[in-house]
Scaffold this motif. Structure first.
Motif, short mmCIF file in Angstrom:
data_model
loop_
_atom_site.label_atom_id
_atom_site.label_comp_id
_atom_site.label_asym_id
_atom_site.label_seq_id
_atom_site.Cartn_x
_atom_site.Cartn_y
_atom_site.Cartn_z
N MET A 1 -3.92 13.69 -5.13
CA MET A 1 -4.00 12.30 -4.44
C MET A 1 -2.48 11.61 -4.33
SD MET A 1 -6.69 9.25 -4.81
CE MET A 1 -7.80 10.47 -4.75
N HIS A 8 0.50 7.14 2.60
CA HIS A 8 -1.05 6.95 2.31
C HIS A 8 -1.50 8.46 2.91
CE1 HIS A 8 -4.77 5.20 2.40
NE2 HIS A 8 -5.00 5.77 3.69
N GLN A 41 -6.95 5.71 -5.42
CA GLN A 41 -5.90 5.62 -4.61
C GLN A 41 -5.18 4.36 -5.24
OE1 GLN A 41 -7.24 6.23 -0.59
NE2 GLN A 41 -6.05 7.92 -0.41
N TRP A 68 3.07 1.94 1.49
CA TRP A 68 1.69 1.79 0.67
C TRP A 68 1.50 0.47 0.35
CZ3 TRP A 68 2.87 0.11 -3.93
CH2 TRP A 68 4.08 0.42 -4.45
#
Length: 69
Positions: A1, A8, A41, A68
């Motif tokens: 992830m 992103h 996230q 991000w």
């Protein structure tokens, strides 16, 4: 992830990597890890921001320029 460049990664993109629909990916992710993907996230983003603040001079324009942030 976690992506090394801080980009992103969307839920549909992660789901397609493992061959699941977004709905089934979110359910499977939460079942295997505990928190849902968006919470993980957010935690990774906050950890990255904290690391940047800890290792950069008092002010550095790169922190706010991260995609991000």
């Amino acid at each position: 992830m976690a992506v090394s460049d801080g980009a992103h990664v969307s839920l549909p993109a992660m789901a397609s990597v493992v061959g699941l629909s977004t709905y089934h990916f979110c359910r499977a992710f939460k079942q295997s890890t505990g928190p849902p993907p968006h919470r993980c996230q957010n935690r990774l983003r906050l950890e990255r921001a904290k690391d940047l603040f800890d290792h950069l001079p008092a002010f550095d324009h790169r922190v706010g320029a991260e995609p991000w942030f």
